[in-house]
Design an enzyme around this catalytic site. Sequence first.
Site, PDB file in Angstrom:
ATOM      1  N   ASP A 198       0.807  -1.297   0.057  1.00 48.29           N
ATOM      2  CA  ASP A 198       0.046  -0.216  -0.212  1.00 48.29           C
ATOM      3  C   ASP A 198       0.772   1.375   0.191  1.00 48.29           C
ATOM      4  O   ASP A 198       1.956   1.282   0.675  1.00 48.29           O
ATOM      5  CB  ASP A 198      -0.913   0.107   1.251  1.00 48.29           C
ATOM      6  N   GLY A 236      -0.121   5.513  -4.595  1.00 49.74           N
ATOM      7  CA  GLY A 236      -0.562   6.585  -4.891  1.00 49.74           C
ATOM      8  C   GLY A 236       0.067   7.880  -4.077  1.00 49.74           C
ATOM      9  O   GLY A 236       0.443   9.090  -4.499  1.00 49.74           O
ATOM     10  N   ASN A 276     -10.539  -3.091  -6.649  1.00 49.50           N
ATOM     11  CA  ASN A 276      -9.689  -1.764  -7.475  1.00 49.50           C
ATOM     12  C   ASN A 276     -10.208  -1.565  -8.672  1.00 49.50           C
ATOM     13  O   ASN A 276      -9.763  -0.710  -9.518  1.00 49.50           O
ATOM     14  CB  ASN A 276      -8.160  -2.377  -7.451  1.00 49.50           C
ATOM     15  N   TRP A 277     -11.159  -2.541  -9.191  1.00 46.84           N
ATOM     16  CA  TRP A 277     -11.833  -2.207 -10.517  1.00 46.84           C
ATOM     17  C   TRP A 277     -12.610  -0.924 -10.659  1.00 46.84           C
ATOM     18  O   TRP A 277     -13.017  -0.566 -11.431  1.00 46.84           O
ATOM     19  CB  TRP A 277     -12.716  -3.326 -10.769  1.00 46.84           C
ATOM     20  N   SER A 327      -8.397  -5.008   4.699  1.00 42.14           N
ATOM     21  CA  SER A 327      -8.875  -4.581   3.353  1.00 42.14           C
ATOM     22  C   SER A 327      -9.100  -5.944   2.484  1.00 42.14           C
ATOM     23  O   SER A 327      -8.785  -6.072   1.678  1.00 42.14           O
ATOM     24  CB  SER A 327      -7.666  -3.833   2.485  1.00 42.14           C
TER      25      SER A 327
END
Length: 246
Positions: free
Chosen positions: A21, A24, A69-70, A197
């Site tokens: 993780d 981003g 995540n899609w 998650s």
Amino acid sequence: MSTIDSIDKNKLPNHMAVIMDGNGRWAKQHGKMRVFGHENGVKTVRDTVESCVQIGISFLTLYTFSTENWKRPKFEVDTLMRLLVSSLKKELVTFMDNNIRLNTIGNIDSLPKKANRELQEVMAKTSGNTGMTLTLALSYGAREELKNAVQAISAKVKNNIISIENIDETIINNHLYTHNLPDVDLLIRTSGEHRISNFLLWQIAYAELYFTDVLWPDFNEEHLVKAILNYQNRERRFGKTSEQLT
């Protein structure tokens, strides 16, 4: 500085899983788009895999792409799929040189055809390798995995293949994506988040959980060794008392 030599090779986690993780946020810190973080995260994957081979880890599972995540922007999803294909092509030599067998869990039929095809080819070419098993969790969600297992077992009960009285942990395990993998001993999550998650909910029942603030692209061998040393300093009782263990 912690080094691989400081690890007790007699107390290694047999199966280590990683929630990778922070790509981003790492990109944002560098003033770049999120995909820049994913691209740099690929290098960390390579370095981590090679370090795990050197340490002697038998099973390594990486949370590569979740069912959730899609929902991300199409451009980011397309980039992740492109990185998957290019990485598999590039890393085949690494897998062969390090005797790594590639495995996957998740709904891989939902992957783009090119990614699925490349994945199948690399798994086939590495199927005879006997060293570390590297499992990529792709289009994976633990709740979906458990739902599928319940449906499969229910169908067998309905058709008198399995009796309700005989349903036990072994039967449940045999209907999970991970039926050919041992339970997780150590779960690492980077980026400072303290969540599972939807990852390997059944398989981490007795895993040691290790959270680090380090963002995934910055995660290196020293951080990996620190996590394993932390694991080795824990007392794993599995419901027993300390006195019973001694």
